[in-house]
Design a protein around this motif. Structure first.
Motif, PDB file in Angstrom:
ATOM      1  N   TYR A  10       9.121  -2.783   0.626  1.00  0.00           N
ATOM      2  CA  TYR A  10       8.458  -2.429  -0.567  1.00  0.00           C
ATOM      3  C   TYR A  10       7.141  -1.445   0.048  1.00  0.00           C
TER       4      TYR A  10
ATOM      5  N   THR B 138       9.099  -2.527  -9.564  1.00  0.00           N
ATOM      6  CA  THR B 138       8.934  -3.494  -8.357  1.00  0.00           C
ATOM      7  C   THR B 138       8.425  -2.714  -7.203  1.00  0.00           C
TER       8      THR B 138
ATOM      9  N   ILE C  13       4.640  -5.929  -6.824  1.00  0.00           N
ATOM     10  CA  ILE C  13       5.581  -6.406  -5.760  1.00  0.00           C
ATOM     11  C   ILE C  13       5.718  -7.935  -5.674  1.00  0.00           C
TER      12      ILE C  13
ATOM     13  N   GLU D 245      10.005  -1.671  -4.790  1.00  0.00           N
ATOM     14  CA  GLU D 245      10.916  -1.784  -3.784  1.00  0.00           C
ATOM     15  C   GLU D 245      11.967  -0.758  -3.578  1.00  0.00           C
TER      16      GLU D 245
ATOM     17  N   ASP E 130       8.079  -9.656  -7.720  1.00  0.00           N
ATOM     18  CA  ASP E 130       9.432  -9.435  -7.195  1.00  0.00           C
ATOM     19  C   ASP E 130       9.888 -10.091  -5.822  1.00  0.00           C
TER      20      ASP E 130
ATOM     21  N   LYS F 298      11.558  -9.730   3.743  1.00  0.00           N
ATOM     22  CA  LYS F 298      11.061  -8.885   2.954  1.00  0.00           C
ATOM     23  C   LYS F 298       9.789  -8.528   3.812  1.00  0.00           C
TER      24      LYS F 298
ATOM     25  N   VAL G 275       6.571  -5.656   3.248  1.00  0.00           N
ATOM     26  CA  VAL G 275       5.428  -4.879   2.314  1.00  0.00           C
ATOM     27  C   VAL G 275       4.686  -3.903   2.909  1.00  0.00           C
TER      28      VAL G 275
END
Length: 398
Positions: A367, A357, A394, A359, A397, A160, A162
């Motif tokens: 994100y 979220t 964020i 996302e 999630d 993931k 961000v």
């Protein structure tokens, strides 16, 4: 291989909050920051005092193609949550200034940043400073980032990622369009960007008049057909600044005009009538000197018959005086650009993101938060409240 649950690009308000909140949930994140210290923009905000939230925050205080998008995020993280967070983890008590603006009692923005650096340490989060992220690519179910660090190119992967890398304002603090370029490259919609909360410039035949008033501040109501703000305006040698001007700038587009009521707390027509009833011996200028500086009255002589006694004032001239003071028209030539702007308007479209979220709807595990998104708050702590709330949402999630 690394064992990071997420990589966060940007150690600003959104990125730092995201990292510590993820850490509190037992996750391990890595924050990548191009500056030599975290929270660079936090440290200069509010003149180094950091107006870290606003007590009256609502979706009405934001400019966006879809401000209601904020409802789902603000339902998760409220102003009360922000206040409690800094009280509990940073021993920071807030003091309200004007219009709900909350500052640390210490008046030190560094106390806000210190809260995060301590929590990063306490929750075992990592941060790499002086690290420039150059590219993001999707790889399998995760992402690979190309970095420039210690003079070398490196690669790092994570399930993931961000984007909390901010927007274009204040290049000296590492402002970048990286999030926007990446979003466009991935085929995501980006709402056109422009400087927000920015001083406005005046050119042409009016320029000298504004310059002659440089340094003069006037409490005023500034409005157009969209919005109205009642705070101070500041005349400068290049145009207009001050809180009310910064606010209206987010609702202004090149070529448009707006109106300034230079005396919003009074009705000048009633003041003139009262002066007539008292004999009208004072001149227009003498009447105005009760409400403006001498320099301002002298400048207004360009438009008004300030040497005429009120008793001798014709109806047409009385209307001119009233209309000029209460409906002063301004048509700026432009703005002072991103280096003088507090924020950026526009950004990654909210239509591309899950409202709860943040996302990406098209790219799982990717994100966008903070200034990179098409969410722009008013002056007065609103942008920080959005950043904290986005980081929190964020993290939940992740």
């Amino acid at each position: 291989m690394n064992n990071y649950d997420a990589i966060i690009i940007g150690a600003g308000a959104c990125g730092l909050m995201c990292a510590v909140q993820a850490g509190m949930l037992g996750k391990k994140t890595l924050v990548l920051e191009r500056n030599e210290k975290p929270g660079a923009k936090i440290l200069i905000s509010g003149g180094g005092r950091c107006n870290y939230t606003n007590l009256y925050t609502s979706t009405d205080n934001f400019v966006s193609e879809n401000p209601k998008f904020l409802n789902a995020v603000f339902a998760q993280w409220t102003v009360d949550d922000t206040v409690a967070f800094f009280e509990n983890f940073g021993n920071i008590e807030g003091q309200e200034k004007t219009l709900g603006q909350l500052f640390p009692v210490s008046n030190k923005a560094k106390d806000i940043v210190a809260t995060f650096t301590q929590l990063m340490y306490d929750t075992g989060q990592d941060i790499w400073l002086n690290t420039l992220v150059k590219e993001l690519k999707q790889e399998g179910t995760g992402y690979v980032l190309t970095l420039e660090r210690n003079g070398r190119i490196e690669y790092i992967t994570a399930p993931k990622v961000v984007f909390a890398s901010g927007g274009l304002p204040v290049a000296k603090l590492g402002a970048s369009d990286f999030a926007l370029r990446t979003a466009r490259g991935l085929g995501l919609e980006v709402v056109p960007t422009a400087p927000g909360l920015v001083p406005l410039t005046i050119t042409g035949k009016e320029a000298d008049w504004y310059a002659s008033l440089s340094g003069n501040s006037v409490y005023a109501r500034v409005y157009n057909d969209k919005i109205s703000f009642e705070e101070n305006i500041l005349f400068t040698h290049w145009g207009l600044s001050g809180p009310a001007i910064l606010q209206i700038s987010s609702y202004w587009r090149a070529g448009e005009s707006f109106t300034i009521d230079l005396l919003p707390k009074f009705k000048l027509r009633e003041l003139i009538a009262a002066e007539r009833n008292a004999g009208g011996k004072r001149t227009v200028g003498q009447l105005l000197q009760g409400y403006f500086t001498k320099k301002m009255v002298e400048a207004l002589a360009r438009f008004l018959p300030i040497d005429v006694k009120i008793a001798s004032l014709s109806k047409a001239d009385a209307n001119l005086v009233v209309d000029t003071i209460h409906q002063f028209k301004v048509k700026p030539a432009g703005d002072k650009g991103y280096d003088k702007a507090e924020v950026m308007r526009g950004g990654v479209s909210t239509a591309e993101l899950n409202p709860k979220t943040l996302e990406s709807k098209k790219y799982p595990g990717l994100y966008f938060g903070g200034e990179a998104v098409d969410i722009t708050g008013w002056l007065g702590g609103y942008n920080f409240q959005w950043a904290w709330a986005a980081g929190y949402a964020i993290a939940q999630d992740i």
